[in-house]
Design a protein around this motif. Sequence first.
Motif, PDB file in Angstrom:
ATOM      1  N   ASP A 193       0.836  -1.207   0.000  1.00 31.60           N
ATOM      2  CA  ASP A 193       0.000   0.000   0.000  1.00 31.60           C
ATOM      3  C   ASP A 193       0.864   1.247   0.000  1.00 31.60           C
ATOM      4  OD1 ASP A 193      -2.353  -1.402  -0.058  1.00 31.60           O
ATOM      5  OD2 ASP A 193      -2.703  -1.299   2.102  1.00 31.60           O
ATOM      6  N   LEU A 196       1.997   2.205  -3.390  1.00 30.84           N
ATOM      7  CA  LEU A 196       1.002   2.657  -4.368  1.00 30.84           C
ATOM      8  C   LEU A 196       0.628   4.136  -4.216  1.00 30.84           C
ATOM      9  CD1 LEU A 196      -1.524  -0.333  -4.450  1.00 30.84           C
ATOM     10  CD2 LEU A 196      -0.145   0.505  -6.365  1.00 30.84           C
ATOM     11  N   ALA A 197       0.699   4.658  -2.981  1.00 33.03           N
ATOM     12  CA  ALA A 197       0.081   5.966  -2.730  1.00 33.03           C
ATOM     13  C   ALA A 197       1.015   6.928  -2.011  1.00 33.03           C
ATOM     14  CB  ALA A 197      -1.188   5.775  -1.899  1.00 33.03           C
ATOM     15  N   ARG A 198       0.883   8.183  -2.398  1.00 32.55           N
ATOM     16  CA  ARG A 198       1.476   9.283  -1.618  1.00 32.55           C
ATOM     17  C   ARG A 198       0.381   9.774  -0.677  1.00 32.55           C
ATOM     18  NH1 ARG A 198       2.734  13.764  -5.659  1.00 32.55           N
ATOM     19  NH2 ARG A 198       3.757  14.716  -3.842  1.00 32.55           N
ATOM     20  N   SER A 226      -1.731   9.210  -6.358  1.00 33.02           N
ATOM     21  CA  SER A 226      -1.132   7.930  -6.731  1.00 33.02           C
ATOM     22  C   SER A 226       0.368   8.083  -6.923  1.00 33.02           C
ATOM     23  CB  SER A 226      -1.780   7.400  -8.007  1.00 33.02           C
ATOM     24  OG  SER A 226      -1.689   8.358  -9.042  1.00 33.02           O
ATOM     25  N   ALA A 227       1.104   7.055  -6.511  1.00 38.20           N
ATOM     26  CA  ALA A 227       2.536   7.040  -6.794  1.00 38.20           C
ATOM     27  C   ALA A 227       2.728   6.924  -8.302  1.00 38.20           C
ATOM     28  CB  ALA A 227       3.188   5.876  -6.068  1.00 38.20           C
ATOM     29  N   ALA A 230       0.984   4.381 -10.775  1.00 43.55           N
ATOM     30  CA  ALA A 230      -0.073   3.613 -10.105  1.00 43.55           C
ATOM     31  C   ALA A 230      -1.448   4.106 -10.541  1.00 43.55           C
ATOM     32  CB  ALA A 230       0.057   3.750  -8.593  1.00 43.55           C
ATOM     33  N   GLU A 232      -5.093   5.453 -10.082  1.00 39.63           N
ATOM     34  CA  GLU A 232      -5.578   6.372  -9.043  1.00 39.63           C
ATOM     35  C   GLU A 232      -6.545   5.710  -8.073  1.00 39.63           C
ATOM     36  OE1 GLU A 232      -8.516  10.024  -9.238  1.00 39.63           O
ATOM     37  OE2 GLU A 232      -6.508  10.700  -9.847  1.00 39.63           O
ATOM     38  N   LYS A 234      -6.837   2.521  -7.284  1.00 43.37           N
ATOM     39  CA  LYS A 234      -6.095   1.591  -6.426  1.00 43.37           C
ATOM     40  C   LYS A 234      -5.290   2.355  -5.379  1.00 43.37           C
ATOM     41  CE  LYS A 234      -5.613  -2.253  -9.699  1.00 43.37           C
ATOM     42  NZ  LYS A 234      -4.656  -3.098 -10.479  1.00 43.37           N
ATOM     43  N   ALA A 235      -4.699   3.476  -5.805  1.00 41.62           N
ATOM     44  CA  ALA A 235      -3.912   4.290  -4.874  1.00 41.62           C
ATOM     45  C   ALA A 235      -4.789   4.840  -3.757  1.00 41.62           C
ATOM     46  CB  ALA A 235      -3.231   5.429  -5.629  1.00 41.62           C
ATOM     47  N   THR A 278      -8.226  12.893  -3.264  1.00 38.05           N
ATOM     48  CA  THR A 278      -7.110  13.509  -3.981  1.00 38.05           C
ATOM     49  C   THR A 278      -7.136  15.015  -3.744  1.00 38.05           C
ATOM     50  OG1 THR A 278      -8.405  13.861  -5.973  1.00 38.05           O
ATOM     51  CG2 THR A 278      -7.224  11.752  -5.791  1.00 38.05           C
TER      52      THR A 278
END
Length: 999
Positions: A193, A196-198, A226-227, A230, A232, A234-235, A278
Amino acid sequence: MTAPGRRSSTFTRLLRHGFTDPSAAERLLESGELAPIRNDPVLLDALGATADPDQALLGLVRLAEAQPGPSGQRELLDTLIASKPLRDRLLGVLGASEALGDHLARHPLDWQALVTYEARDLHPGTAEFERGLAEADDPVSLRVAYRRCLLSIAARDVCGTIDVVETAAELADLATATLRAALAVARAAAPEDAALARLAVIAMGKTGGHELNYVSDVDVIFVAESAEGADEQKALRAATRLASHLMRICSETTVEGSIWPVDANLRPEGRNGPLVRTLSSHVAYYQRWAKTWEFQALLKARPVAGDMELGREYADALSPLVWHAAERENFVADVQGMRRRVVANIPAAEIERELKLGPGGLRDVEFAVQMLQLVHGRADTTLRSGTTLDALKALADGGYVGRADAEQLDAAYRFLRSMEHRIQLHKLRRTHLVPEDEADLRRLGRSLGLRTEPVASLTREWRRHAAVVRRLHEKLFYRPLLDAVAQLAPGEARLSAEAARERLTALGYADPAAARRHLEALASGVSRKAAIQRTLLPVLLGWFADSADPDAGLLNFRKVSDALGKTPWYLRLLRDEGAAAENLARVLSAGRLAPDLLLRAPEAVALLGDGTGLEPRGRVQLEQEILAAVNRASGGEAAVTAARGVRRRELFRTAAADIIGSYGTEESPAEADQGALVDLVGGAVSDLTAATLAGTLRAVVRDHWGDELPTRFAVIGMGRFGGHELNYGSDADVLFVHEPREGVDEQEASRAANRVVSEMRRLLQLPSADPPLIVDADLRPEGKSGPLVRTLKSYEAYYRRWSLVWESQALLRAEFVAGDEDLGRRFTELVDPLRYPAGGLGEDAVREIRRLKARMEAERLPRGADPTLHTKLGRGGLSDVEWTVQLLQMRHGAAEPGLRTTRTREALAAARAAGLIGDEEAATLDEAWVLATRVRNAVMLVRGRAGDTFPPDTREMAAVGRYLGYGPGHVGDMLDDYRRTTRRARGVVDQLFYGATER
């Protein structure tokens, strides 16, 4: 065992050092754990300096017992005696915090965290706290490390090494470090996880403002992107899992308790919205949907954990929106309304003990400062601090707040926050209530340095600071404005003309230039009058701003002050008589009617300062006053002028009572029963109309016939007048009846009676500064074609031979109101068989009533009127309810004595009691009738003229809404509620009135 003499000596020493249970303390000192130091004088001195010596001693014994072996115990006690900094810190914490004493007993080596006393230890920041939490890799170890860091903050706090502001900042920095540590644990548990995400964590509230409490929810908002590479969605799902795990790590209870709840409810859409969004989604929400309070909350937003670059992008994107929030419609009203709602939700039993949310509490300071920041921070970037006291200092430096006021508010805020900190520190529980227990108050007072009579001193200081906050909460926003327009305080910075205009606009003034002129006229100069006005206006401006029309409130206040400004009692009344000033502000800004009545006789202001001044006077009392005034007058016109003057004053009294009961005051929020307010207005105006007619009748008779009219004469109230349901602008529907006196020719009697009627009507409609009273006799037999006045025998003959069903229905409201009481009684006895027919109504009569009602609906509703919003003839309105009730009265009045009343609500209650209508149906009709009547009263108060539907003007509509209890921006809710209420009522009417079922 200790000898009695020795025991007595120790006992005395312990009392002198502040112990409240010397016997228990003596036993603890004699315990084996403290044997090496029990006779050392520095120990008692140090214990006596704590908030609670008994608690500190018990905590020390428990800590010594918990040490690992004799050597550990010896190290603790030797270091304690040798090191004054450690002694003060450790015993200070034990005396102030039972919860941290428990922590030390569970983790006996944590006392060593208090040994270091070097410069770098005095003000640790987030980095130092992160090092203190670095080895925590699971929720349990994180809690232990967190408490160890908290122990060091509390030790510096109770010893005075750091002040309350620095304590709050350190607590916020510790919270920041804890969020980072918790996020690290969450990432380690789900590395996929994290990849995948910032995820950025934005601190809100007190954490964001660097002013956290010992125990508080930590408010946050999560933003994610999203990283690289990746998807969005899923992130976002990954970021949501990380955020949820972070919250659980901090919030869940383990064997080491919890840290604090992480609260994400300040996010867009609150708990109904997604936990993580976001950046673009956040921006879109705030641009389109956010409410004023959400921008106010963003004042303290600060990125603290996770992807700090993303956090800064969030802050940069939303900051411009925050600093334009004051341009929103109803900005000030929204902020003030939210503050009122907070106070209204405090349980009555707690409001006097509420340190944070109650009047004069911490929230008052914060709201006032934030409102000023939002108004002036658009142009002045020095005001953009998330920390309350930093923002207050900037406001003072910029001249937006007087320096003396800022200093007083700063001192009060520091004292109240110190109280809050020490209350929470004791048990480490989230509370803002001042304790009631004597021992708790004693410990609290001593912890704040109040050693002489700590309970009394604490109470006195707390009340003093709260009073300062209450006073300055209002003054903060308005006083600099007065200084600007009145050119006061030459030694201090003042608001520029543009800043004054901004503030007036933010307050809701549509014409800030005119408002400035009024303020200038009221407050400028060195006269005593101007000085008192400058004292009053800061608070009055706040009350005007709370109305739908601040411009009108200020203009009307200027007019009243111009009329009464040289009258010594006027300004003294407003300054000294409690609620008088607020009552006046509410009345002057609620619409046209009450100010118009007041401005014709400004001395009626005195009614607003008397505790019982707004209670309507009864008919007997009114009639006595009016008759006395009539008897003193020199002629008929002068007599009726005097009667109309009394009527004007009493109309003002009733309107003021209605407005204040609807708006409420700061001391007494609006909680009045809506039906009770309707009954108050209807009864008061009807009684006043009856007394005015009695006085006018006396004036006419005395002017033309001396002591006695040649015919007995009575006035019968009809319609809403007879039903005690008049509103402010209602005509008086009446019938006139007379009966020749013995020996008087009937034609002479008839001429006299007609002369009385025409003269009464003429006098009551003469051009005057007083509102006219229209006397309408169109409900008489034969309507406009019939004679204005008849003998009792003529009425009897007409009703016996010619009466129609609608006339019988109209007579349901017939009630004697003035003149010859015996004649009036005989008239009502005459018509009783018509209105309450024996055996009820025949089906032909019922059909006729239904036909008349349907015809009236079709023909009388004004063209273009919305039938769902017309209070009289619309769906579920007054006519629907009244005709339904009247049909029940005519059908069952002969058999049910309770139905023989002229009053709609009384008859409806009687029908319910008799089982003629169900409880729910009766409640539905009553609610609709009361609401429709309230709307008509509101329209008259707001517009100064009668109306049967909601006004089209936006500001007038808002004023109607305010009267009905709807805040700014909720006019749509008001209309929806009206339609819903009357739609339900129409359903009952369709069943009971138009339905075929006999009830």
